[in-house]
Design an enzyme around this catalytic site. Structure first.
Site, mmCIF file in Angstrom:
data_model
loop_
_atom_site.group_PDB
_atom_site.id
_atom_site.type_symbol
_atom_site.label_atom_id
_atom_site.label_comp_id
_atom_site.label_asym_id
_atom_site.label_seq_id
_atom_site.Cartn_x
_atom_site.Cartn_y
_atom_site.Cartn_z
ATOM 1 N N GLN A 196 -8.366 -5.388 7.803
ATOM 2 C CA GLN A 196 -7.078 -6.085 7.850
ATOM 3 C C GLN A 196 -6.662 -6.347 9.290
ATOM 4 O O GLN A 196 -6.188 -7.430 9.627
ATOM 5 C CB GLN A 196 -6.002 -5.220 7.187
ATOM 6 C CG GLN A 196 -6.095 -5.196 5.690
ATOM 7 C CD GLN A 196 -5.504 -6.455 5.109
ATOM 8 O OE1 GLN A 196 -4.335 -6.751 5.268
ATOM 9 N NE2 GLN A 196 -6.334 -7.234 4.472
ATOM 10 N N PRO A 228 -9.537 3.774 6.126
ATOM 11 C CA PRO A 228 -9.720 3.191 7.464
ATOM 12 C C PRO A 228 -10.598 1.937 7.465
ATOM 13 O O PRO A 228 -10.360 1.010 8.222
ATOM 14 C CB PRO A 228 -10.390 4.316 8.253
ATOM 15 C CG PRO A 228 -10.036 5.560 7.526
ATOM 16 C CD PRO A 228 -9.899 5.187 6.078
ATOM 17 N N ALA A 268 0.837 -1.212 0.000
ATOM 18 C CA ALA A 268 0.000 0.000 0.000
ATOM 19 C C ALA A 268 0.864 1.251 0.000
ATOM 20 O O ALA A 268 0.642 2.183 -0.784
ATOM 21 C CB ALA A 268 -0.940 -0.018 1.205
ATOM 22 N N GLU A 284 0.122 -7.100 8.392
ATOM 23 C CA GLU A 284 0.687 -8.102 9.284
ATOM 24 C C GLU A 284 0.653 -7.687 10.746
ATOM 25 O O GLU A 284 0.660 -8.522 11.649
ATOM 26 C CB GLU A 284 2.123 -8.416 8.849
ATOM 27 C CG GLU A 284 2.091 -9.388 7.691
ATOM 28 C CD GLU A 284 3.308 -9.314 6.800
ATOM 29 O OE1 GLU A 284 4.066 -10.278 6.788
ATOM 30 O OE2 GLU A 284 3.499 -8.297 6.109
#
Ligand SMILES: Cc1cc2nc3c(=O)[nH]c(=O)nc-3n(C[C@H](O)[C@H](O)[C@H](O)COP(=O)(O)OP(=O)(O)OC[C@H]3O[C@@H](n4cnc5c(N)ncnc54)[C@H](O)[C@@H]3O)c2cc1C
Ligand code: SF4
Lengths: 327, 765
Positions: free
Chosen positions: B665, B659, B518, B732
């Site tokens: 995520q 957001p 990103a 992550e």
């Protein structure tokens, strides 16, 4: 390609005749059978589809009991208002089984006939020894991964656990299996592995489950199915208990008690020792806990499944006490 | 010329949904929900043949013979591939681009180093025929004893990985001198990415041109591997991967099954499809390596850390090397004057492990974040307070300032929302009937990995905008945030932007891994879009045919697809009208984030290897994302079952480009962390060296019923040291720290410290 023929049975008799031929298997919802065919465990030459047979999906409940057709879907039975009110343990056993998608496909007849989840049984390509699959070939599970294997009813030939929830509840309430005209107690329908673990049911070639029948009882009306597992949903039981209770007029003394265990035995396991120990006793936590230990009398572990021996009595005790609270 | 201004507000900058920072819903959502989205192996190709793999049933030894006669005679079989009959390939370089040894590569094994290794493959006219024939291939072996896992007596201490050693001060001496000392071992099992979409591909050769439709987290890297295997120029390989059904790190490399399928296609002169079965996804490539760590902490009575000594071990395969950096969080989370971390890897008979969401940081955090919790109880200090007492004001290892570290803010915001102040400190002191209640906290972090990206932005005749890049979207939202970036930068509605990804013919991109995509790609698209906009405005001002020509303006404003003068006087036309008036049907601009003087060779390396990625401690700053998890568990005291009943996580990912997607995520990471803490484990038959729960009924991942409402709070601020637009990593981060927060909560609930994941009921009963 492994060809097989597909036959759509026109009547129960036609289905029974077709299924009596060697290599033929009945196909209901397919959620066990197709799965096992993919694993290479089931290799039918003929699939006899019974899903279109009329009238076999009925659920009849009256004063004497409930009769549930073999083709009734797990989901329908779980949601049936009279089953919920008169046989809560049956409904609870079903809705805690498998997933919503599977319950919408799977039938009651197929559910009773589901096979063990023993990973060795399910992987013939890698594990040739399995007495259940190949009589006399040995047992790969003994000495291997046994976390999910049975601690009750095992033999030297096989320690595979019977994974079904519904049959556990049925055996607690003296249900019978209808094989057309012939009727068998569910307890007698399932066989212990002994030296012939390939024979799991007292069903004969040319027979088919047409219905199950559960007699009404006060214990069935006040009943519950408690299923314990690591994952909250969509997992087989680490240990489960189907329990029904009937109190004397004082609301505390146990007149009738039914206890069956799931997830711990080679077949749906009626724990009569617990029942006998508690009938006539007053419901007290200490008494219940002590008597529940009888549920695993004679249990034998194979290492990783030892926890089941400790867990099962606690599940039984909790289920009994929970029913007591609602008295 | 400044025609617009990117908002640099707080992380969720409350922009319009369509702009960067807005909560635009996934633009690829409808296609996926309606089934219109075509995944790689769903392509319908003329003449498609089907390949099915045959796998080893032993873990160690040699193939003695392969009898293919029956399989070859089976109906529909086109070819049976064995090590003897498959075409010879060249060994490809690794992902650092290290030149490979000059030797042939065979994706089918003669020497067996793990159970489930590919030994043969059958190609047939139909999938069913291939499945049946594959079962007829008879392989015989000479078996040798296997090293089944880290606890195998034959495994030994392994190979020291010097590059993992991190030391300062004199940690052993300071530990020996510390008044409070704790020491414990923490283990994590083999875990699997288990994406919904299994691995597979369709390979087609046309002359020496290879097209591969394959789910991929890294088109350019995988194209390089295929090119090297088959000794064709990089440009001859086209990877196509428009949608990916989950990767979690497992789809970044070309794997042996891909080599088998592409070889079969070449040998047959027909396109070949090969899709792994679910069981094969457990052995066809690696999940997360099993790890062991010992963490010793020396502290004073106030809980101030004096020394940390950390030793880690992870498993790797017999002939491959996977290092799971176990000291990565240990070395930066807390300030300590003395530190020592070392790591070994141990060879076992397993497929080479691979990347799985936050490789390294994830198990590392399980060690240190459990250990500091143990220290907190040892000295009688609140687990949150002890973390603040040892707060690292700068990177203790790199000795550099943090670019941004909103971890203190995360602790504060999370604690407040969770109600941490109401926690009763003693273990087993909170209950609800049979349920013991426990509250646990743990922190997490993930470095900001930075690499390069390219994009083309086109402004088309109808006024719409097109973005192209060979980066990918595996569900994390690339399509959406790049649409937002282009929309905001050019000044058109996001609906008018079409983003095209997942084709290696498009401008290049590095690996989608390490949460870098990103930050990299919004930067590239921003640059390309800015330059397209400059061209557009330039044309409008200077082209004699433009309605703005007479205005003699030095800038114009583009907004909502229309062009006008900044003061609102003069003409106001759509982009389409302007392009028509100046006789152009397209404006095209390329943007990239590479250093200015990059050569063609640099460019190739940037996109096809990970060798050129910028270290997160490059220059004056140390760059990381941060998070704090506050978790409540309920443990049934009779049954030992653990249920997570509340999660509040506060996270610092810098500025959020969207957001809504970032929150998804984060929640996904937390859910995966709950699975890791309570359920996930490859269960090994130690006699056969084989994972037996190789399916999704037996390898348990959480269901909806296992997941409570998850409350996530963004505490990030834009971090321009980390990326062009101020974001840090998202994907992550959130899994890191979940497992220790749960283990810590379980200790608080039960007084039992579980140091071996997963925390299954028999460990608590
Ligand atoms: C992932 C997964 C999880 C599961 N979890 C659970 C769980 O938690 N608890 C649980 O109880 N079950 C569970 N199941 C099992 C599931 O309930 C059974 O698969 C299902 O009930 C079988 O019904 P079916 O109609 O699909 O049977 P089929 O697959 O069609 O048939 C199964 C077997 O029964 C035979 N058969 C079918 N109908 C008849 C009949 N009328 N007479 C005689 N023989 C017949 C077939 O020949 C076949 O051998 C799970 C299954 C899966 C796949
Ligand atoms: S336990 Fe029974 S089913 Fe499992 S391998 Fe042994 S014999 Fe087969």
């Amino acid at each position: 390609m492994r060809d097989f023929s597909y036959l759509r049975a026109g009547s129960v008799d036609a289905a029974r005749q077709a299924a009596a031929l060697p290599g033929a298997m009945l196909l209901a919802g397919g959620t066990t059978l197709i799965d096992l065919a993919k694993c290479g465990v089931a290799e039918p030459d003929t699939l006899v589809d019974i899903t279109h047979l009329k009238g076999l999906d009925r659920i009849d409940v009256n004063e004497r009991g409930a009769t549930i057709g073999a083709l009734a879907k797990m989901g329908h039975v779980a949601d049936h208002a009279d089953i919920k009110s008169r046989f809560p343990a049956i409904s609870e056993a079903l809705w805690q089984a498998a997933s919503a998608q599977i319950r919408n496909m799977a039938t009651i007849g197929g559910n009773l006939m589901q096979r063990t989840r023993c990973p060795y049984f399910r992987d013939p390509a890698n594990f040739s020894a399995c007495n259940k699959r190949e009589p006399g070939s040995g047992c790969s599970a003994i000495g291997g991964v046994t976390r999910g294997h049975a601690v009750l009813g095992t033999s030297e030939a096989c320690i595979a656990m019977y994974p079904g929830d519904l049959a556990t509840a049925l055996v607690a309430f003296d249900a019978t299996v209808h094989l057309g005209e012939r009727r068998l107690l569910v307890d007698d329908f399932f066989l212990l592995p002994g030296t012939t673990p390939d024979r799991e049911h007292a069903i004969k070639p040319g027979e088919m489950i047409t219905a199950i029948e559960i007699p009404s009882s006060a214990a069935a009306r006040r009943s519950t199915y408690l299923k314990i597992r690591d994952r909250q949903s969509y997992e087989f039981a680490a240990a489960s208990a189907a329990v029904g209770i009937e109190f004397e007029a004082d609301g505390r003394t146990i007149r009738d008690l039914r206890v069956a265990l799931g997830g711990v035995a080679t077949k749906p396991w009626r724990a009569r020792a617990v029942e006998d120990a508690l009938k006539g006793k007053v419901l007290e936590p200490e008494t219940i806990r002590a008597a529940s230990l009888l549920a695993v009398e004679g249990a034998v572990d194979h290492g990783a499944n030892h926890y089941k021996i400790e867990l099962a009595p606690r599940v039984v005790a909790r289920a009994i006490l929970k029913l007591g609270e609602t008295a | 010329m400044t025609v617009h201004n990117i908002r640099h507000g707080d992380a969720s900058d409350g922009a319009l949904a369509e702009a960067v920072g807005g909560r635009l819903s996934r633009v690829d959502g409808p296609a996926k929900i309606t089934g219109a989205a075509k995944y790689a192996v769903e392509q319908q190709l003329e003449g498609l043949a089907y390949a099915v793999l045959v796998e080893s049933t032993i873990a160690s030894g040699k193939v003695r013979a392969i009898d293919t006669a029956q399989a070859e005679a089976a109906p529909g079989v086109l070819k049976v591939l064995t090590p003897d009959t498959i075409i010879s390939l060249r060994t490809a370089s690794d992902w650092f681009g290290t030149p490979p040894p000059d030797k042939p590569y065979c994706p089918l094994a003669r020497d067996i180093t793990f159970s489930g290794q590919h030994v043969a493959a059958v190609v047939a006219e139909t999938f069913e025929q291939a499945v049946t024939a594959a079962a007829l291939v008879k392989v015989s072996y000479d078996e040798t004893p296997a090293i089944v896992d880290l606890s195998d007596g034959k495994a030994g201490d392994g190979i020291p990985i010097d590059a993992m050693t991190k030391e300062w001060g004199d940690a052993p001496a300071a530990f020996a001198a510390a008044p409070v000392r704790i020491c414990a071992a923490y283990n994590t099992p083999r875990e699997y990415q288990a994406p919904m979409e299994p691995h597979g591909l369709i390979a087609r050769w046309e002359g020496d041109q290879l097209t591969v439709w394959e789910p991929s987290q890294w088109l350019d890297g995988m194209a390089r591997t295929y090119a090297e295997w088959f000794e064709v120029p990089f440009e001859n390989v086209r990877l196509v991967s428009p949608y990916i059904g989950g990767g979690f790190g497992s789809k970044a490399l070309a794997l042996s099954h891909g080599a088998v399928a592409a070889s079969a296609a070449k040998m047959l002169g027909r396109p070949v499809k090969l899709v792994m079965t679910r069981p094969q996804t457990f052995t066809g490539y690696g999940g997360r390596a099993a790890t062991r760590q010992t963490v010793t902490i020396g502290a004073d009575h106030d809980g101030v850390i004096q020394s940390i000594v950390h030793r880690g071990v992870n498993e790797t395969s017999i002939d491959g090397m996977w290092v799971e950096p176990l000291g990565s969080v240990t070395s930066i989370m807390y300030a300590t004057p003395n530190f020592s971390s070392k790591q070994n890897v141990v060879r076992v008979n397993s497929v080479v492990p691979g990347a799985m969401r936050a490789p390294g940081e994830n198990p590392s955090a399980f060690g240190i974040e459990s250990a500091i919790d143990e220290l907190a109880y040892e000295v009688g200090i609140d687990p949150l307070e002890i973390r603040l007492r040892n707060y690292a004001e700068q990177d203790p290892h790199a000795k550099k300032a943090w670019s941004t570290r909103q971890l203190r803010e995360a602790f504060a915001a999370g604690a407040e929302r969770f109600g941490w102040a109401r926690r009763s400190p003693k273990p087993r002191s909170m209950r609800d009937g049979n349920q013991l209640i426990g509250w646990g906290v743990a922190a997490g972090t993930y470095p900001v990995r930075r690499a390069y990206g390219e994009a083309i932005v086109r402004i088309l005749a109808d006024g719409s905008v097109e973005v192209e890049s060979s980066s990918i979207d595996m569900g994390q939202g690339t399509y959406t945030i790049l649409a937002q970036t282009a929309a905001e930068t050019v000044g058109v509605p996001a609906d008018n932007v079409v983003v095209k990804l997942g084709d290696s013919r498009f401008p290049r991109a590095g690996v989608t891994g390490g949460s870098r995509l990103a930050g990299v790609m919004t930067g590239a698209v921003y640059k390309a879009a800015t330059s397209a906009l400059d061209q557009l405005v330039g044309l409008a001002i200077s082209d004699p045919r433009s309605p703005f020509h007479a205005l003699q303006a030095n800038t114009l404003v583009v907004a909502n697809g229309r062009i006008g003068s900044p003061r609102g006087d003069g003409p106001d036309v759509t982009i389409a009208e302007l392009l028509k008036s100046v006789g152009r049907d397209c404006i095209e601009a390329t943007g990239d984030t590479m250093p200015a003087n990059s050569t063609a060779e640099d460019r190739y390396k940037n996109y096809t290897t990970i060798a050129m990625a910028l270290p997160h401690t490059e220059g004056d700053y140390s760059r990381h994302s941060w998070c704090a998890h506050f978790i409540e568990v309920r443990v049934d005291e009779d049954f030992g079952t653990v249920r997570v009943s509340r999660v509040v996580s506060a996270l610092d990912s810098g500025r959020l480009y969207n957001p809504k997607l970032a929150e998804s995520q984060w929640k996904g990471g937390i859910i995966m962390g709950i699975g890791q803490a309570l359920l996930e484990e490859g269960i090994m038959d130690r006699r056969h060296g084989r994972i037996v729960n190789n399916n999704l009924a037996d390898y348990l991942v959480p269901t909806n019923a296992d997941i409570p409402d998850i409350d996530v709070i963004s505490v990030g601020i834009p971090d321009l040291h980390s990326s062009v637009l101020g974001g840090k990593g998202v994907g992550e981060l959130a899994i890191v720290g979940v497992a220790p927060a749960i283990a810590n909560a379980v200790f608080h609930a039960t007084g039992k410290r579980v140091r071996d994941l997963p925390i299954t009921l028999e460990k608590l009963i």
